[in-house]
Design a protein around this motif. Structure first.
Motif, mmCIF file in Angstrom:
data_model
loop_
_atom_site.group_PDB
_atom_site.id
_atom_site.type_symbol
_atom_site.label_atom_id
_atom_site.label_comp_id
_atom_site.label_asym_id
_atom_site.label_seq_id
_atom_site.Cartn_x
_atom_site.Cartn_y
_atom_site.Cartn_z
ATOM 1 N N ILE A 1 -41.932 9.401 25.199
ATOM 2 C CA ILE A 1 -41.792 7.940 25.203
ATOM 3 C C ILE A 1 -40.955 7.566 23.995
ATOM 4 O O ILE A 1 -41.310 7.893 22.854
ATOM 5 C CB ILE A 1 -43.171 7.251 25.133
ATOM 6 N N TRP A 2 -39.829 6.907 24.220
ATOM 7 C CA TRP A 2 -38.909 6.614 23.119
ATOM 8 C C TRP A 2 -38.690 5.108 22.974
ATOM 9 O O TRP A 2 -38.894 4.337 23.907
ATOM 10 C CB TRP A 2 -37.571 7.324 23.316
ATOM 11 N N VAL A 3 -38.304 4.712 21.782
ATOM 12 C CA VAL A 3 -38.160 3.293 21.487
ATOM 13 C C VAL A 3 -36.763 2.999 20.952
ATOM 14 O O VAL A 3 -36.143 3.834 20.293
ATOM 15 C CB VAL A 3 -39.209 2.798 20.470
ATOM 16 N N SER A 4 -36.296 1.802 21.259
ATOM 17 C CA SER A 4 -35.024 1.334 20.709
ATOM 18 C C SER A 4 -35.105 -0.141 20.356
ATOM 19 O O SER A 4 -34.183 -0.699 19.784
ATOM 20 C CB SER A 4 -33.895 1.563 21.723
ATOM 21 N N GLN A 5 -36.220 -0.794 20.707
ATOM 22 C CA GLN A 5 -36.374 -2.223 20.478
ATOM 23 C C GLN A 5 -36.933 -2.493 19.091
ATOM 24 O O GLN A 5 -37.232 -1.576 18.323
ATOM 25 C CB GLN A 5 -37.285 -2.807 21.565
ATOM 26 N N GLY A 6 -37.081 -3.779 18.754
ATOM 27 C CA GLY A 6 -37.639 -4.155 17.483
ATOM 28 C C GLY A 6 -39.116 -3.803 17.396
ATOM 29 O O GLY A 6 -39.769 -3.519 18.399
ATOM 30 N N ILE A 7 -39.658 -3.859 16.190
ATOM 31 C CA ILE A 7 -41.029 -3.422 15.959
ATOM 32 C C ILE A 7 -42.033 -4.235 16.766
ATOM 33 O O ILE A 7 -43.035 -3.702 17.249
ATOM 34 C CB ILE A 7 -41.369 -3.470 14.452
ATOM 35 N N ILE B 1 -34.931 -14.143 12.086
ATOM 36 C CA ILE B 1 -33.469 -14.095 11.966
ATOM 37 C C ILE B 1 -32.804 -13.896 13.327
ATOM 38 O O ILE B 1 -31.592 -13.715 13.394
ATOM 39 C CB ILE B 1 -33.033 -12.980 11.007
ATOM 40 N N ASN B 2 -33.584 -13.947 14.407
ATOM 41 C CA ASN B 2 -33.006 -13.794 15.746
ATOM 42 C C ASN B 2 -31.927 -14.856 15.959
ATOM 43 O O ASN B 2 -32.214 -16.058 15.930
ATOM 44 C CB ASN B 2 -34.101 -13.947 16.799
ATOM 45 N N PRO B 3 -30.665 -14.453 16.173
ATOM 46 C CA PRO B 3 -29.574 -15.428 16.218
ATOM 47 C C PRO B 3 -29.624 -16.368 17.419
ATOM 48 O O PRO B 3 -29.031 -17.453 17.378
ATOM 49 C CB PRO B 3 -28.312 -14.556 16.263
ATOM 50 N N ASP B 4 -30.315 -15.978 18.477
ATOM 51 C CA ASP B 4 -30.355 -16.804 19.679
ATOM 52 C C ASP B 4 -31.510 -17.797 19.683
ATOM 53 O O ASP B 4 -31.438 -18.828 20.347
ATOM 54 C CB ASP B 4 -30.445 -15.928 20.933
ATOM 55 N N THR B 5 -32.587 -17.492 18.961
ATOM 56 C CA THR B 5 -33.786 -18.319 19.102
ATOM 57 C C THR B 5 -34.325 -18.887 17.796
ATOM 58 O O THR B 5 -35.350 -19.558 17.805
ATOM 59 C CB THR B 5 -34.913 -17.502 19.762
ATOM 60 N N PHE B 6 -33.620 -18.656 16.673
ATOM 61 C CA PHE B 6 -34.213 -19.083 15.403
ATOM 62 C C PHE B 6 -34.397 -20.587 15.326
ATOM 63 O O PHE B 6 -35.343 -21.077 14.708
ATOM 64 C CB PHE B 6 -33.381 -18.571 14.220
ATOM 65 N N THR B 7 -33.498 -21.377 15.952
ATOM 66 C CA THR B 7 -33.641 -22.828 15.845
ATOM 67 C C THR B 7 -34.867 -23.334 16.589
ATOM 68 O O THR B 7 -35.455 -24.342 16.198
ATOM 69 C CB THR B 7 -32.390 -23.554 16.382
ATOM 70 N N GLN B 8 -35.265 -22.637 17.665
ATOM 71 C CA GLN B 8 -36.467 -23.039 18.389
ATOM 72 C C GLN B 8 -37.734 -22.543 17.705
ATOM 73 O O GLN B 8 -38.758 -23.215 17.727
ATOM 74 C CB GLN B 8 -36.443 -22.505 19.827
ATOM 75 N N ARG B 9 -37.680 -21.381 17.089
ATOM 76 C CA ARG B 9 -38.891 -20.752 16.567
ATOM 77 C C ARG B 9 -39.218 -21.153 15.126
ATOM 78 O O ARG B 9 -40.384 -21.340 14.787
ATOM 79 C CB ARG B 9 -38.752 -19.229 16.609
ATOM 80 N N ASN B 10 -38.212 -21.208 14.272
ATOM 81 C CA ASN B 10 -38.467 -21.354 12.840
ATOM 82 C C ASN B 10 -39.114 -22.688 12.485
ATOM 83 O O ASN B 10 -38.757 -23.732 13.040
ATOM 84 C CB ASN B 10 -37.168 -21.199 12.048
ATOM 85 N N ILE B 11 -40.040 -22.627 11.535
ATOM 86 C CA ILE B 11 -40.679 -23.830 10.994
ATOM 87 C C ILE B 11 -40.511 -23.789 9.478
ATOM 88 O O ILE B 11 -41.167 -22.972 8.819
ATOM 89 C CB ILE B 11 -42.180 -23.906 11.328
ATOM 90 N N PRO B 12 -39.625 -24.601 8.899
ATOM 91 C CA PRO B 12 -39.466 -24.573 7.441
ATOM 92 C C PRO B 12 -40.816 -24.670 6.750
ATOM 93 O O PRO B 12 -41.697 -25.439 7.164
ATOM 94 C CB PRO B 12 -38.603 -25.803 7.170
ATOM 95 N N LEU B 13 -41.002 -23.894 5.700
ATOM 96 C CA LEU B 13 -42.298 -23.803 5.049
ATOM 97 C C LEU B 13 -42.803 -25.161 4.578
ATOM 98 O O LEU B 13 -44.011 -25.445 4.655
ATOM 99 C CB LEU B 13 -42.211 -22.828 3.870
ATOM 100 N N ILE C 1 -45.235 -17.988 13.640
ATOM 101 C CA ILE C 1 -44.320 -18.211 14.746
ATOM 102 C C ILE C 1 -44.209 -16.908 15.525
ATOM 103 O O ILE C 1 -44.801 -15.885 15.153
ATOM 104 C CB ILE C 1 -42.935 -18.669 14.244
ATOM 105 N N GLN C 2 -43.426 -16.928 16.572
ATOM 106 C CA GLN C 2 -43.252 -15.746 17.401
ATOM 107 C C GLN C 2 -42.338 -14.748 16.688
ATOM 108 O O GLN C 2 -41.127 -14.924 16.627
ATOM 109 C CB GLN C 2 -42.642 -16.156 18.741
ATOM 110 N N ASN C 3 -42.931 -13.713 16.124
ATOM 111 C CA ASN C 3 -42.172 -12.624 15.525
ATOM 112 C C ASN C 3 -43.082 -11.395 15.458
ATOM 113 O O ASN C 3 -44.172 -11.386 16.032
ATOM 114 C CB ASN C 3 -41.602 -13.004 14.147
ATOM 115 N N SER C 4 -42.658 -10.355 14.749
ATOM 116 C CA SER C 4 -43.421 -9.107 14.755
ATOM 117 C C SER C 4 -44.795 -9.255 14.108
ATOM 118 O O SER C 4 -45.705 -8.470 14.403
ATOM 119 C CB SER C 4 -42.625 -8.007 14.045
#
Length: 437
Positions: free
Chosen positions: A177-183, A295-307, A372-375
């Motif tokens: 079983i091998w991996v190539s995706q993010g953690i 830092i996901n370039p496609d979804t950071f504006t939807q996910r990120n919440i400034p501290l 937020i949605q991340n690892s």
């Protein structure tokens, strides 16, 4: 004077031509100064600099500036002008996804596949959308293209005599079983390993170097090794191989990870040491780990919440917020702590990005995790830590489109945003739950 190099370039004796403004716009994007990038692109847009490539850049910039009322309009306008453009059809599909218009995104994705059926990335995206809309009951066939997309992206191939596992009986067989995706994806899909191992299969799990200690401890009945392309270049002693994500269609119908015990095990010595140190620093307050940035370039504006927008929790007196955030956010934390003294604890000795094992130990030292949605969500959920995910209204396939529970982690509560970019209500609900515990 006080001008930036870009501003100086635009006001030299050279005419501020379209080419210079395009270069300036890209430089501003690289510096994440999206408002200045937008100003450049707006001028070009008004000057009718509207090629396919320009539309793609312009719509993404509108998204990065959270102009949700415009980026889909412009994407539609682009397709009117270039109706045969696959690039712009993909752009509109993305625009629908950014807005949470999942059925419209799926329709565009299927239209793209009719024209380019060998596009593995689009096929994977279509599968993801089907999985989301069906509650992980439909879309497996399309999502199976993910392994091929990853091989294309990373530039390697599988030995021709090395068969991919497709659900055959594996008792007594050796499965690579091998991996190539993010953690995050790897942690989530590794939730299927307990079922695989119980089929009396011999398992070799090839993961990122930085994750080997964590997975080796968590799955002592598997052989955990660092992933390298050479593992797939020859069949060797293995009977089958499979990307970790491709376990899903063959295991999920029989085994839902959220219905079983947590499966990731942190280093207990590290956990105990961190927890003792943190409790001493905050006079025994409840430790609530938080993560707010991707830092996901496609979804950071939807996910990120400034501290600074975590006001609802920053004001609570009986909890200690602890940064679980990867990357350098020291200045942001310092700015928040000037306004809310001591509200957010930062441990400079833990590098969450470079050391997965240390990150897991820090998460396991918490009483509760909110992210937020991340690892961070995946590690916390896989270890059984009480966790809340702050999920964008645009959502993402693994969390479905409704409800507060999920199929992956029993300990993760899904707090869904009702209005895109508005995090006040979800954070207030989290605050109320903490106060009522």
């Amino acid at each position: 004077g006080n001008k930036t190099p870009i501003e100086s370039m635009l006001t030299t004796s050279l005419p501020a031509c379209k080419g210079i403004k395009r270069v300036a716009a890209r430089l501003y994007q690289d510096m994440e100064q999206f408002d200045k990038q937008l100003a450049m692109l707006e001028q070009l847009y008004k000057a009718d600099e509207n090629t396919e490539a320009f539309y793609d850049e312009y719509v993404r910039c509108l998204k990065n500036n959270k102009l949700a009322d415009r980026f889909l309009v412009v994407a539609n306008e682009a397709l009117v002008k270039f109706p045969d453009s696959l690039t712009l059809l993909k752009l509109r599909a993305n625009a629908h996804f950014w807005l949470g218009n999942h059925r419209a995104a799926l329709a565009d994705g299927e239209a793209i596949l009719q024209r380019t059926p060998s596009d593995h990335y689009v096929r994977t995206t279509v599968g993801s959308l089907k999985l989301m809309l069906s509650g992980c009951k439909d879309g497996f066939e399309e999502y199976a293209a993910h392994g091929k997309y990853e091989m294309e992206r990373l530039g390697f191939s599988i030995a021709p005599d090395f068969p991919e596992w497709q659900g055959e009986a594996i008792a007594g067989k050796h499965l690579l079983i091998w991996v190539s995706q993010g953690i995050g994806d790897v942690v989530m899909f590794s939730g299927f390993l307990p079922w695989i191992i119980k089929q009396d299969a011999k398992v070799t799990f090839a993961v990122q170097d930085k994750s080997v200690p964590l997975f080796a401890r968590s799955f002592p009945d598997a052989h955990v090794v660092p992933f390298n392309k050479g593992l797939l270049a020859a069949k060797g002693s293995y009977d089958y191989h499979t990307p970790v994500g491709q376990l899903m269609p063959y295991v999920l119908p029989h085994y839902t990870p959220a219905e079983h015990p947590a499966y990731i095990t942190a280093d207990t010595h590290k956990v105990d040491a961190l927890r003792k140190r943190y409790k001493a620093q905050c006079d025994g307050k409840k430790l609530v780990g938080i993560s707010w940035h991707t830092i996901n370039p496609d979804t950071f504006t939807q996910r990120n919440i400034p501290l600074i927008d975590w006001k609802a929790l920053l004001e609570l007196p009986d909890i200690q917020l602890v940064s679980l955030q990867y990357g350098d956010h020291k200045k942001e934390i310092e700015a928040v702590n000037r306004k809310y003294p001591g509200a957010v604890m930062l441990d400079n000795e833990v590098d969450a990005f470079a050391d997965t094992d240390a990150s897991a130990a820090q998460i396991a030292a918490m009483d509760e995790v909110i992210s937020i949605q991340n690892s961070t969500i995946h590690l916390a959920g896989a270890m059984g830590i009480k966790t809340t995910i702050l999920l964008s209204a645009a959502s993402e396939w693994r969390w479905g489109v409704e409800g507060s529970s999920n199929r992956w982690y029993k300990s993760v509560y899904v707090e869904r945003q009702q209005k895109l970019y508005d995090w006040v209500e979800p954070l207030q609900k989290v605050k109320e739950r903490i106060l009522n515990q």
